[in-house]
Write an enzyme that holds these catalytic residues in place. Structure first.
Site, PDB file in Angstrom:
ATOM      1  N   LYS A  21       5.255  -6.535  15.367  1.00 47.02           N
ATOM      2  CA  LYS A  21       6.284  -6.925  14.279  1.00 47.02           C
ATOM      3  C   LYS A  21       6.456  -5.496  13.778  1.00 47.02           C
ATOM      4  O   LYS A  21       7.694  -4.902  13.592  1.00 47.02           O
ATOM      5  CB  LYS A  21       5.647  -7.781  13.225  1.00 47.02           C
ATOM      6  CG  LYS A  21       6.649  -8.190  12.524  1.00 47.02           C
ATOM      7  CD  LYS A  21       6.526  -9.523  11.618  1.00 47.02           C
ATOM      8  CE  LYS A  21       5.420  -9.938  10.927  1.00 47.02           C
ATOM      9  NZ  LYS A  21       5.500  -9.209   9.508  1.00 47.02           N
ATOM     10  N   SER A  22       5.513  -5.007  13.122  1.00 46.88           N
ATOM     11  CA  SER A  22       5.665  -3.353  12.401  1.00 46.88           C
ATOM     12  C   SER A  22       6.319  -2.509  13.380  1.00 46.88           C
ATOM     13  O   SER A  22       7.365  -1.920  12.926  1.00 46.88           O
ATOM     14  CB  SER A  22       4.394  -2.796  12.014  1.00 46.88           C
ATOM     15  OG  SER A  22       3.785  -3.894  11.293  1.00 46.88           O
ATOM     16  N   ARG A  26      10.327  -0.876  12.833  1.00 48.58           N
ATOM     17  CA  ARG A  26      10.323   0.456  12.801  1.00 48.58           C
ATOM     18  C   ARG A  26      11.449   1.124  13.943  1.00 48.58           C
ATOM     19  O   ARG A  26      12.335   2.206  13.943  1.00 48.58           O
ATOM     20  CB  ARG A  26       9.097   1.177  12.906  1.00 48.58           C
ATOM     21  CG  ARG A  26       8.701   0.999  11.588  1.00 48.58           C
ATOM     22  CD  ARG A  26       6.920   1.162  11.775  1.00 48.58           C
ATOM     23  NE  ARG A  26       6.136   1.331  10.251  1.00 48.58           N
ATOM     24  CZ  ARG A  26       5.719  -0.029   9.787  1.00 48.58           C
ATOM     25  NH1 ARG A  26       6.219  -0.864  10.064  1.00 48.58           N
ATOM     26  NH2 ARG A  26       5.212   0.301   8.667  1.00 48.58           N
ATOM     27  N   GLY A  94       9.055  -8.689   4.054  1.00 47.82           N
ATOM     28  CA  GLY A  94       8.633  -7.656   3.240  1.00 47.82           C
ATOM     29  C   GLY A  94       8.836  -6.071   3.508  1.00 47.82           C
ATOM     30  O   GLY A  94       9.175  -5.189   3.094  1.00 47.82           O
ATOM     31  N   SER A 166      -1.193   0.993   1.464  1.00 47.48           N
ATOM     32  CA  SER A 166       0.089   0.120   1.993  1.00 47.48           C
ATOM     33  C   SER A 166       1.069   0.804   2.748  1.00 47.48           C
ATOM     34  O   SER A 166       1.479   1.807   2.432  1.00 47.48           O
ATOM     35  CB  SER A 166       0.882  -0.559   0.799  1.00 47.48           C
ATOM     36  OG  SER A 166       2.178  -0.956   1.310  1.00 47.48           O
ATOM     37  N   ASP A 316      -3.726  -8.210   7.709  1.00 48.07           N
ATOM     38  CA  ASP A 316      -3.012  -9.656   8.050  1.00 48.07           C
ATOM     39  C   ASP A 316      -4.068 -10.417   8.803  1.00 48.07           C
ATOM     40  O   ASP A 316      -3.531 -11.491   8.956  1.00 48.07           O
ATOM     41  CB  ASP A 316      -1.814  -9.120   9.005  1.00 48.07           C
ATOM     42  CG  ASP A 316      -0.767  -8.396   8.252  1.00 48.07           C
ATOM     43  OD1 ASP A 316      -0.837  -8.467   6.941  1.00 48.07           O
ATOM     44  OD2 ASP A 316      -0.006  -7.846   8.578  1.00 48.07           O
ATOM     45  N   ARG A 347      -2.898 -15.290  -0.414  1.00 44.05           N
ATOM     46  CA  ARG A 347      -3.569 -15.963   0.843  1.00 44.05           C
ATOM     47  C   ARG A 347      -5.142 -16.317   0.525  1.00 44.05           C
ATOM     48  O   ARG A 347      -5.564 -17.090   1.126  1.00 44.05           O
ATOM     49  CB  ARG A 347      -3.578 -14.846   2.174  1.00 44.05           C
ATOM     50  CG  ARG A 347      -2.229 -14.870   2.719  1.00 44.05           C
ATOM     51  CD  ARG A 347      -2.060 -13.940   3.718  1.00 44.05           C
ATOM     52  NE  ARG A 347      -0.770 -14.177   4.528  1.00 44.05           N
ATOM     53  CZ  ARG A 347      -0.283 -13.212   5.211  1.00 44.05           C
ATOM     54  NH1 ARG A 347      -0.914 -12.025   5.410  1.00 44.05           N
ATOM     55  NH2 ARG A 347       1.004 -13.379   5.692  1.00 44.05           N
ATOM     56  N   ARG A 390       1.249 -16.952   8.627  1.00 43.44           N
ATOM     57  CA  ARG A 390      -0.059 -16.580   9.004  1.00 43.44           C
ATOM     58  C   ARG A 390      -1.313 -17.690   8.500  1.00 43.44           C
ATOM     59  O   ARG A 390      -2.121 -17.906   9.234  1.00 43.44           O
ATOM     60  CB  ARG A 390      -0.589 -15.087   8.620  1.00 43.44           C
ATOM     61  CG  ARG A 390       0.205 -14.177   9.386  1.00 43.44           C
ATOM     62  CD  ARG A 390      -0.480 -12.916   9.327  1.00 43.44           C
ATOM     63  NE  ARG A 390       0.450 -11.613   9.518  1.00 43.44           N
ATOM     64  CZ  ARG A 390       0.916 -11.311  10.741  1.00 43.44           C
ATOM     65  NH1 ARG A 390       0.871 -12.281  11.914  1.00 43.44           N
ATOM     66  NH2 ARG A 390       1.908 -10.613  10.754  1.00 43.44           N
TER      67      ARG A 390
HETATM   68  C1  S3P Z   1       3.321  -3.872   7.396  1.00 39.22           C
HETATM   69  C2  S3P Z   1       2.213  -3.513   6.226  1.00 39.22           C
HETATM   70  C3  S3P Z   1       1.356  -4.525   5.848  1.00 39.22           C
HETATM   71  C4  S3P Z   1       1.357  -5.649   6.473  1.00 39.22           C
HETATM   72  C5  S3P Z   1       2.569  -6.114   6.719  1.00 39.22           C
HETATM   73  C6  S3P Z   1       3.423  -5.284   7.757  1.00 39.22           C
HETATM   74  C7  S3P Z   1       3.991  -2.865   7.720  1.00 39.22           C
HETATM   75  O1  S3P Z   1       1.831  -4.654   4.273  1.00 39.22           O
HETATM   76  O2  S3P Z   1       0.594  -6.477   5.683  1.00 39.22           O
HETATM   77  O3  S3P Z   1       2.488  -7.634   7.404  1.00 39.22           O
HETATM   78  O4  S3P Z   1       4.707  -3.234   8.866  1.00 39.22           O
HETATM   79  O5  S3P Z   1       4.053  -1.785   7.107  1.00 39.22           O
HETATM   80  P1  S3P Z   1       1.513  -3.628   3.207  1.00 39.22           P
HETATM   81  O6  S3P Z   1       1.977  -2.214   3.436  1.00 39.22           O
HETATM   82  O7  S3P Z   1       1.998  -4.246   2.221  1.00 39.22           O
HETATM   83  O8  S3P Z   1      -0.077  -3.543   3.384  1.00 39.22           O
END
Ligand code: S3P
Length: 430
Positions: A21-22, A26, A94, A166, A316, A347, A390
């Site tokens: 996903k991350s 990107r 987010g 983060s 996560d 969570r 999750r």
């Molecule tokens: C993510 C960073 C994490 C993670 C989120 C995805 C990302 O959050 O919990 O599911 O893709 O950069 P944080 O940056 O708030 O820790």
């Protein structure tokens, strides 16, 4: 939507989990900023990433789907985005909201970002503060909550010590900093996922990584080269299947092509320390990201303590680690994880409330939880997702070890990150 999951004694087969996903978010964002056409294979087509995709299209970027998971992104260069005609909806994501706020703060146009009821409760001051120090003009509801209104402007650079580890915050600042000719330095309290850094470097951006800091050196003319990427399977999605196979009585599960980037693979270390049998096979690298096949066998687990710098490397995966803890001998203690309280839901309290419904002994702490392992769980009750993918998937895996199964309410949220979760789980349940 309600999901009923019954007991499964055997977990067996060979699977692949959807793309990371991350890295998917990107790829779309950096592909849009590159000068030329990028090709993405294995993009996660979950709702979160589809929100980023749609937003990039609203910003004038042509993105063409060739077939499942395969996309062409016609990059417009760092200065080629266009003002959107409408509000940009990040849904539950987010990552979309935080990364795009950094990017949009540096454009020469106006944007409004919103999201679903969960995202509109999540803290955005953590990005608004450093971006404002860079000159950004971002307006929020009280207490830094979305919707966010962004009046794009020329940003300057920053040397910034992150108050929390983060990757979303780090990436948001980096995306804004691309537009400042001066040097930007970001200092991390602990290492968080480094996909943005790897991908920026891969696209030709001069980025220096030192122990606890990321440095974007001064430059008057940055540009991103287009790229081709094969996105590896998401270790955060694989974790649910790894847990299912570890907790089974019989069988053996092979998960092919999983991303095992060091900054993401804390779950594998924890599962091994708990006594989990996981073999890491065929290690290789694709687009700078380490990948491997994982072979998992049923294991007798024991409780451990999980804390400190390990936490951002498995943040996560904590709900599914909590599920492993339920069936481990002794007590598992999770500390230093207060960030869990500001994820898609709180969570810590969600896990505690749902586990208590099942008679599990769990203590909720401000920054984590303590879980006492059990031999046997009856189940047969209805549990809640809290509108958090999750939490829903963790409870589904827990259900596999209950006598009477579990009914999970609000399971439709799983599609944000893993649309085929149920289908894949049914495939390996024997
Ligand atoms: C993510 C960073 C994490 C993670 C989120 C995805 C990302 O959050 O919990 O599911 O893709 O950069 P944080 O940056 O708030 O820790």
């Amino acid at each position: 939507m309600v999901l009923k999951i019954n007991r499964a004694r055997k977990i067996e087969g060979e699977i692949e989990v959807p793309g990371d996903k991350s890295i998917s978010h990107r790829s779309l964002i950096l592909g849009a900023l590159a000068e030329g056409e990028s090709q993405i294979k294995g993009l996660l087509e979950g709702e979160d990433c589809l929100c980023t995709l749609k937003i990039m299209q609203q910003l004038g970027v042509e993105i063409k789907k060739e077939k499942a998971g395969r996309y062409l992104v016609k990059g417009r260069g760092l200065n080629g985005l266009q003002e959107a005609a409408d509000v940009l909806d990040c849904g539950n994501s987010g990552t979309s909201m935080r990364l795009l706020t950094g990017l949009l703060a540096a454009q020469d146009f106006y944007s409004v970002l919103t999201g679903d009821k969960s995202l509109r409760k999540r803290p955005m001051a953590r990005i608004i503060n450093p971006l404002s120090s860079m000159g950004a003009q971002i307006y929020s509801r009280k207490k830094g909550l979305a919707p966010l209104t962004i009046l794009g402007t020329q940003l300057t650079s920053i040397e910034y010590e992150l108050p929390v580890a983060s990757a979303q915050l780090k990436s948001s600042i980096l995306l804004g900093a691309l537009y400042s000719p001066k040097e930007t330095v970001i200092i991390e309290p602990a290492i968080s996922r480094d996909h943005t850094e790897k991908m920026l470097q891969g696209a030709g951006i001069d980025l220096q990584i030192e122990a606890d800091r990321v440095i974007l050196p001064a430059s008057c003319q940055r540009h991103l080269n287009p790229f081709q990427i094969q996105i590896p399977g998401d270790i955060s999605s694989a974790a649910f299947f790894i847990a299912a196979a570890l907790l089974a009585e019989k069988g053996e599960l092979l998960i092919k092509n999983v991303g095992i980037n060091q900054t993401r693979s804390g779950f594998l270390e924890v599962a091994a320390a708990m006594g989990g049998q996981i073999e890491i096979l065929n290690q290789t690298k694709a687009a700078g990201e380490a990948t491997a096949d994982l072979l998992i066998k049923p294991s007798q687990l024991k409780g451990i303590e999980i804390a400190g710098d390990l936490i951002p490397r498995l943040i996560d995966e904590i709900p599914i680690i909590a599920v492993l803890a339920v069936f481990a001998e002794g007590k598992t203690i999770i500390k230093d994880a207060a960030e869990l309280r500001v994820k898609e839901t709180d969570r810590i309290s969600a896990v505690a409330a749902e586990f208590k419904k099942l008679g599990i002994k769990i203590t909720e702490n401000p920054d984590g939880m303590e879980i006492q392992g059990v031999d046997h769980l009856t189940g047969g009750v209805k549990v809640e997702s809290y509108h958090d993918h999750r939490i829903a998937m963790s409870l589904a895996i827990l259900a596999l070890r209950t006598c009477d199964g579990l009914t999970i309410a609000g399971s439709e949220i799983i599609k944000t990150s893993f649309p085929d979760f149920k289908k894949l789980l049914e495939k390996v349940m024997k």
